[in-house]
Design a protein around this motif. Sequence first.
Motif, PDB file in Angstrom:
ATOM      1  N   SER A 131     -51.103  15.881  33.775  1.00  0.00           N
ATOM      2  CA  SER A 131     -51.582  14.670  33.111  1.00  0.00           C
ATOM      3  C   SER A 131     -50.426  13.764  32.731  1.00  0.00           C
ATOM      4  O   SER A 131     -50.519  12.541  32.807  1.00  0.00           O
ATOM      5  CB  SER A 131     -52.365  15.029  31.852  1.00  0.00           C
ATOM      6  N   GLN A 172     -58.706  12.605  31.333  1.00  0.00           N
ATOM      7  CA  GLN A 172     -59.214  13.969  31.309  1.00  0.00           C
ATOM      8  C   GLN A 172     -60.307  14.188  30.270  1.00  0.00           C
ATOM      9  O   GLN A 172     -61.287  14.860  30.542  1.00  0.00           O
ATOM     10  CB  GLN A 172     -58.041  14.916  31.030  1.00  0.00           C
ATOM     11  N   ASP A 192     -57.938  12.430  36.721  1.00  0.00           N
ATOM     12  CA  ASP A 192     -57.460  13.626  36.017  1.00  0.00           C
ATOM     13  C   ASP A 192     -58.668  14.492  35.681  1.00  0.00           C
ATOM     14  O   ASP A 192     -59.437  14.161  34.790  1.00  0.00           O
ATOM     15  CB  ASP A 192     -56.707  13.196  34.752  1.00  0.00           C
ATOM     16  N   GLY A 203     -54.906  19.241  28.042  1.00  0.00           N
ATOM     17  CA  GLY A 203     -56.340  19.485  27.930  1.00  0.00           C
ATOM     18  C   GLY A 203     -56.677  20.965  27.962  1.00  0.00           C
ATOM     19  O   GLY A 203     -57.431  21.465  27.131  1.00  0.00           O
TER      20      GLY A 203
HETATM   21 MG   LIG Z   1     -54.186  17.518  31.765  1.00  0.00          MG
END
Ligand SMILES: [Mg+2]
Lengths: 306, 522, 302, 588
Positions: free
Chosen positions: D52, D102, D184, D439
């Motif tokens: 990311s 994300q 993402d 995430g």
């Molecule tokens: Mg990520």
Amino acid sequence: MIAYLGRRLIQSALILLGVSLITFALLYLLPADPVRQIAGRSATPQTVENIRQQLGLDQPFVVQYWRYLTKLVSGDLGRSYIQRSEVTELIVSRLPASLLLMVGAILCELLIGLSMGLIAAVKRGTATDQTLMVASFVGVSAPQFVVGLLLLYVFAVRLSWFPIGGYGTWRHLVLPSLTMGILGAGWYARMMRSSMIDVLRQDYVRTARAKGLARGAIIFRHALPNAILPVIAMIGIDIGIFMGGIVVVESVFGWPGIGQLAWQAIQRVDIPIIMGVTLVSAFAIVLGNLLADIIAPFIDPRIKLR
Amino acid sequence: EDTIDPNAKQGGEIIATYKDDVTTLDPAIGYDWQNWSMIKSLFDGLMDYEPGTTKLKPDLAESYEISPDGKTFTFKLRHGVKFHNGREMTADDVKYSLDRVTNPKTQSPGAGFFGSIKGYDDVAAGKAQSLSGVTVVDPYTVKFELSRPDATFLHVMAINFSHVVPKEEVEKYGADFGKHPVGTGAFKLAEWTLGQRIVFVRNPDYWHKGLPHVDKITFEVGQEPIVALLRLQKGEIDLPLDGIPPAKFQEVMSDPEQKARVVEGGQLHTGYITMNTTMAPFDNVKVRQAVNMAINKARIIQIINGRAVPANQPLPPSMPAYDKAFAGYPYDVAKAKALLAEAGHPDGFDTQLFAMNTDPNPRIAQAIQQDLAAIGIKASIQALAQANVIAAGGDKAGAPMIWSGGMGWIADFPDPSNFYGPILGCAGAVPGGWNWSWYCNKDLDAKAAEADSIVDPAKSEQRYKMWSDIYAKIMADAPWAPVFNEQRFTMKSARMGGADNLYVDPVHVPINYDNVYVKDVQ
Amino acid sequence: MTSPIAPDLPATIRMPAKPRAGVWRRLVKRRLALLGLVIVAIVVAGAVLAPWLTGYDPNEQMFDGLTIEGSPLPPDAKFWLGTDLLGRDLLTRILYGARTSLIIGIVANGVALLIGTLVGVTAGYFRGWIGSALMRFTDLMMAFPALLLAICLAAVFQPSLWIVAMVIALVNWVQTARVIYTETSSLAEREFIDAERTIGAGAPRILFRHILPHLLPTIIVWGTLGISTTVLLEATLSFLGIGVQPPTASWGNIIFENQTYFQAAPWLVFFPGAAILALALAFNLIGDALRDILDPTQRGRE
Amino acid sequence: MTSTPETILDIANLCVSVRGEDGSREVVSSLSLTLKRGETLCIAGESGSGKSMTALAIMQLLPQPAGRISSGQIRLGDTELTSLDERQMRRIRGDRIAMIFQEPMTSLNPVLSIGRQLTESIEAHTSLSQAEARQRAIEALKAVRISEAESRLKQFPHELSGGMRQRVMIAMALALEPDVLIADEPTTALDVTVQGEVLELLRDLQRQHGTSVILITHDMGVVAEMADRVIIMRQGCMVEEGKTSDIFARPRADYTRELLAAVPRIGGGVGRQKSREPTEVLKPANVADVKDLHVRFDLRGGVFGRVNRRVHAVEGVSFSIAPNETLALVGESGCGKSTTAKALAGLVPYGGDIVIGGRNLSGLGRDERKAVRRDVQMIFQDPFASLDPRMRVGDLVAEPLVIHGIASREERLSRVATLFERVGLSADQMELYPHEFSGGQRQRVCIARALALRPKLIIADESVSALDVSVQARVLDLLKELQREFGVAYLFISHDMAVVENISDRVAVMYLGQIVEMGTRDQVFSNPRHPYTKRLIEAVPVPDPAQRRSRFARLDQEIPSATRRIGDAPLKLSLLDVGNGHLVAAEG
Ligand SMILES: [Mg+2]
Ligand SMILES: Nc1ncnc2c1ncn2[C@@H]1O[C@H](COP(=O)(O)OP(=O)(O)OP(=O)(O)O)[C@@H](O)[C@H]1O
Ligand SMILES: Nc1ncnc2c1ncn2[C@@H]1O[C@H](COP(=O)(O)OP(=O)(O)OP(=O)(O)O)[C@@H](O)[C@H]1O
Ligand SMILES: [Mg+2]
């Protein structure tokens, strides 16, 4: 929504009732005797009693209050002790001016305060930010009387851009609104900056930036509505704060609003006027708060009315 | 007539300002210094004063007679005097006006002035609708019978409360008559916008030919005195009637051009400290005398920029019966201390000094406080709203000391008796009364009554002497510490004309609207 | 593949330090915050050490403190900040006045802030009658004329600093409550609050540990803004007779008494005004820094 | 497809560092990659490896003030992005590069309607009129298969399901038709059927406009399905790069091999659970009994805000979960899975009965509710939104222990540390704040928090969706181990059929708020009866580029919707037992 409104209106009526009761009680307990003031220095005790009786001030509290309420329902706020005119008439004649001043002041506050806060938040940490924040504190800390006189001196006396006080055209409105607005602008600027800073680093602002939106759209469409929530809550508060400053500003600018009426009444314990002005301003404040509460869910849909 | 200034010009409009809104223009009710002279211009009474002086003269009455026992007054009314509504004023109106002002329903603060008229008590008690002592002899003659001789009666016939009102208009407007005044005066009300302005226009039918001089007076209300002065300096207004604000006094007086437009005059006012004679330690005359000697009056006058003269007795200098020879108490700290010690307070004591909360009263109170501290009296200051101070003063256990400023006595009419009754006599020393020293001397009350029964104008000097003695005796008991007599400073625009004494008229406070004129009309 | 589950914890695991540790240290590292702290320290020291810092008595009306005409003296070598309308030394009065004003601006204002926050947070979080009862009570307090209450209290009690402080605390919390309420009711709808509920967190915990920290910026703003307003409010209340009575000085009443003289004697308004401003700004600087320090996303700014 | 070899994006030696409490840390180290016009480049790899961050660096949207590009170049065509100022960058963002973030919940503005957020980006980059932009927005929503697209425009993010939010994000980016699209984890919260649709949409875009796509995903099925080339990342570094077929067939790096080995597959996979007997499952003392659960949301419209329509999010769902059992809840995005979960956790008002551990949830006292809370833990679908951003994650995970007064301070710390280790985080990360995580790492924090109390029932809402397969495998194993040790039951909500197939004992398939099929895993997977179930299983992408489908089957029927007018309640389906407790809705 309708149910909510209905409930809130009933509650508001109760609040007004409460305000009227407490105010009435406080005035009842006040040691200053209005009858003495009416009767004058040369009055005999008998005359005094006579007047007291006529005004019903010899009655027990409950009776007096009940009488006041029943008259209130029909829109009768009684007669001023000192001025001897209908309180309703006195208030009605002055209310438009005060409302106008309030609108002007709110506009000034929002224009000056929100833009200052926005700029400061966007330019956080820079010299601009610091200057604006000092300015906003000057606004909050400066006595309104001095601010008013300064503005008047510079813009009316020296530059003659605006009239030296009075009432009538929009040009009369500018300086008093500004004087009142400067205080509020300081508050708004600080609040705005604070919540704007919080909002500007949220993910959805990042999303907005990723979309390539113009800076204006990011700030005004995405950040502002999120940041303005605490500011909205100030609608009702503002009205309350105004009631404090309105006396000074009105008398500096010769603005015929209810502030002066109230102030004179307080000084002379003119109970019917005090009651009337209190109820009117309470009404405005309650209404303002109700409005703020109703607007809030429109701005933040996650808030539910309840 | 003789009172008209030969140089006066007719016409023109002037703008005057007041900070506070005018409360009412009903002569039976208005009792502020502000509406006092406005009412005098809208209404007339049987008697009046020569403009700018304290000299009585007949007004709506052409002449009057006093019976030898001093108990009957007969007035011959002027013919052809018209109310603003066009109707002629007659003796019935005079009687109606007096019945009205004494009727408790009217709630007049001035009803008590008419206490000497026969039948007053019945009317005041609500037992009668009409004063039995007032009779309409014919449309132009009205007779007053008094229950006791009253030397002040002619003055009473000149105060606003006795001014003549038309019955039909009073009944038409009821309680709102004060907003729709109709009288016989030099001006009539043209406009009243609450909180903004009151406009007087010349009464073309005014019986006193040649008056008033100006066509229109606009009173703008609701503005700070400081701002009013700025407007005067800019030429926007003619008369800032709240006077020169203390903050601007130096500035104005140090500029010769502005100073030239300031008129200074005395006024029927005394500023004093009351001491509660029923409350220890002020129940001891020595303590009260000590206080009198402790006050540095010169310093206090310096603090208010010299806008007063030191006082040593209750009466102000422009009042008849003022005793120029009276020495009063000297400023003598050592003596004051000695007196305190004699009274059993060598180390002083703690007490409270009440004062009204508007400038300059808290400052004066602090100066007094410091003076008292010098002799060991530690007075804490209670600076309160006017109504609260009045309430404290009217309570026997309420206030040991009060500085009278802001609420002090401005005489209703120029007569020495006016400084006695409610504020120094026994009648005022009741709960809710105005005798804040709670000083009650039965002997003096008797003497006062005796003096006031000398009605014959020829014997007025004798009467004044009696009053001077009364005040001297009072000062011996020292229930008050007189501090100063305020001077008035009225400022006007350059275009205003008329004798200086019109601008500091002792009766038409603050100014005499009827007789002033503007110079810039052709 | 090996078992993904780690064996029991090795003894060497570094245990996290306590979160708040070092706030003070980080605060004094910031130049502006340090400036704020220094100003506050100066004001407090001025108030406490006033008798030693000045040779004058705050209440002494000096003979040479006024001109012959009775005008106050501008700043000079003898009276550093000039004299007031009674010929008292202004610097001395400002120093002594700091005592009153600090109590009002910090204690009374602080109490008001505390009440306001508690009420606002509680009302904003709880649905149903508690919340609405609290908010309606707040509305009532807001709609109620505070000045009147003040006048009545003045009539009942001996006027004193503590009464005025109490009145300010009782009156000034409402605005804070309102703002905090709105923000809380928005926060309460956030998902992480739901998450807290599912792990069994009770209301006090959610309110104090999770909602309050998010309100900190707002609280700081209202707290700092409240300083100047309460100090000025004290003057109004004193004027109505419930606060400190003359000759006791406070910054607010110095300004209030002299504001009409701001042209004739500007120092009488300027210096106490500057003192209020400095105090408020100092707290603002500290508050701003604190806000940054306590805001985890702002780490890396230092 | 990749006919033009022209390079559109060229990243050279990119280093990204973030400043934390104790100094700077490099999270992307000298990463170089190129992207050609029309190409799809997949970035896969370990959770927290900097995927990311790389994407954000390209957009010049690194988290402020912590993150910055410490060195390296990013060239878009002829433009060097790292040297552009904000104003110049603004013209590039959205127009030439678009990004799908994300975490869809926090990435959508909570106070703006979906419609506003969609149309404004269209208006910003095209000269379409408002009405046209609106039309385009509706089309975009339809393209990502959001039902009732038109009326959805008026809804706000919090009224949408997780998958819907993600699709809104996708629609927003797709509507812009950029040169480069960075996605993402775009399909983590999507059920396989919709995922297929969306992926197909990406391909369409590529075909029509020659868009280049950087697809960040941990789903090797998706990689195999979509990618031209693949980059594998670990700990901020690229460990391997190559053509998709090469990587799958001949992985060179150890880590790649490990990753591929961990990929769950239907009917196989590493940690596949042994099928348990249904008799063992149907013990009398169920952990949870849900009977005829209803959840409805009123939608208001008009000037007076009258209720005019209603979302029948959950419409008569009944199931029970025995101790030691895993019930998987699968179904299309927006079919009411999360809502069911929230009802169980007591977060939405509901109708019907929920009995947990023998106690009916409605009408419980405060203390009893707290006790029930202890037994039921929920892992939320959107990890970032469900973590208090102002608390350190260590404290967050310790919190349930504190609340329920379990263990002393030291014990708590060590327990939290252990939990961290077990979900694949290190103990010193306890000191960090949620925003300092990736995430997947945040999702693990949430899992750790739910496990802290060792509850009787864990509701896991898409809780392994953002994890790379190796970590995912680790976490799944952890769950299973807990089940073995403490008899924890799971309500496992997932769209990933392979994971479901690996972990569940029983499976319930939801459709439009109702259960359409329920049975043991083997019953459902090997003998799917309901057409919807069949479609779900078919749509699962296979992690093998050799088996790539050229085209996902497009569904041409109307997108069904749970939103209905007042008074128009949906028909209640009745379930028939087709043998051994295998329940199937009668075809209506
Ligand atoms: Mg990520
Ligand atoms: N704002 C931040 N401050 C400090 N560190 C951060 C921040 N954001 C991310 N990190 C760290 O940067 C590293 C890379 O994060 P990144 O989000 O790029 O991972 P990722 O590869 O996308 O993982 P995932 O698949 O879990 O989303 C992680 O170790 C994370 O802890
Ligand atoms: N607060 C709300 N107001 C109105 N509608 C809502 C609300 N919350 C959820 N919904 C609606 O309820 C339906 C079911 O949502 P839910 O979140 O349960 O879906 P889901 O099965 O979890 O989907 P996903 O897999 O996409 O997360 C959706 O149509 C959604 O729009
Ligand atoms: Mg969901």
